[in-house]
Every structure is written in C-alpha cells, then in structure tokens.
Design a protein around this motif. Structure first.
Motif, mmCIF file in Angstrom:
data_model
loop_
_atom_site.group_PDB
_atom_site.id
_atom_site.type_symbol
_atom_site.label_atom_id
_atom_site.label_comp_id
_atom_site.label_asym_id
_atom_site.label_seq_id
_atom_site.Cartn_x
_atom_site.Cartn_y
_atom_site.Cartn_z
ATOM 1 N N ILE A 128 -29.665 -36.722 -43.141
ATOM 2 C CA ILE A 128 -28.207 -36.823 -43.198
ATOM 3 C C ILE A 128 -27.801 -37.774 -44.324
ATOM 4 C CG2 ILE A 128 -26.149 -37.604 -41.944
ATOM 5 C CD1 ILE A 128 -27.578 -36.622 -39.362
ATOM 6 N N PHE A 129 -28.496 -38.911 -44.449
ATOM 7 C CA PHE A 129 -28.192 -39.848 -45.529
ATOM 8 C C PHE A 129 -28.461 -39.226 -46.883
ATOM 9 C CE2 PHE A 129 -28.949 -43.688 -42.595
ATOM 10 C CZ PHE A 129 -27.603 -43.766 -42.306
ATOM 11 N N ARG A 163 -31.514 -38.648 -39.165
ATOM 12 C CA ARG A 163 -30.746 -39.620 -39.932
ATOM 13 C C ARG A 163 -31.144 -39.689 -41.407
ATOM 14 N NH1 ARG A 163 -31.445 -45.779 -39.173
ATOM 15 N NH2 ARG A 163 -33.437 -44.879 -38.659
ATOM 16 N N VAL A 184 -29.872 -36.569 -33.617
ATOM 17 C CA VAL A 184 -29.156 -37.153 -34.758
ATOM 18 C C VAL A 184 -29.926 -38.345 -35.309
ATOM 19 C CG1 VAL A 184 -27.049 -38.397 -35.427
ATOM 20 C CG2 VAL A 184 -26.886 -36.308 -34.073
ATOM 21 N N TRP A 185 -30.494 -39.158 -34.437
ATOM 22 C CA TRP A 185 -31.263 -40.333 -34.879
ATOM 23 C C TRP A 185 -32.504 -39.897 -35.663
ATOM 24 C CZ3 TRP A 185 -30.169 -45.256 -35.346
ATOM 25 C CH2 TRP A 185 -31.190 -46.156 -35.576
#
Length: 64
Positions: free
Chosen positions: A20-21, A17, A13-14
């Motif tokens: 995702i943004f 990121r 997930v990191w």
C-alpha cells in the motif's frame, strides 16, 4: 463483506501495508510529475503569449 471479520480485514491490511505504501508513493510521484509538467507547459505558454504581445505592441508603435 464476504463473511470476513474486522480482525481479519485489519490483519490483511497490516500484511499488505508495504505494498500500500509503495502504491501510494508511485501514485504521488506520478501526480507530482503531472503537476510539474503542467506548470512548465503553462510557463511556456505564458512566455509565448508575452512574446507575441510584445511583438504586437512593437509593430503598433512602429506604424505610428
């Protein structure tokens, strides 16, 4: 969960990121556009209804 540990998921997930943004920004922009278009359509409809109602009243008072 396919044998993935919490640390591996958190790391994934990191790393994802920025994507995702970017996806969140695209979705918010699309929703904002739909909201604005809906508000404009509503205002146009209200304006047309007001104009028609005014014409109806005008005709009503001319007949009397």
């Amino acid at each position: 969960m396919n044998g993935m540990k919490k640390e591996e998921i958190a790391k994934l997930v990191w790393q994802l990121r920025p994507f995702i943004f970017l996806l969140a920004i695209i979705v918010m922009t699309k929703l904002g556009t739909l909201l604005i278009n809906g508000a404009v359509s509503l205002a146009e409809t209200a304006h047309q209804l007001g104009y028609q109602f005014g014409s109806l009243l005008e005709r009503h008072w001319q007949l009397k």
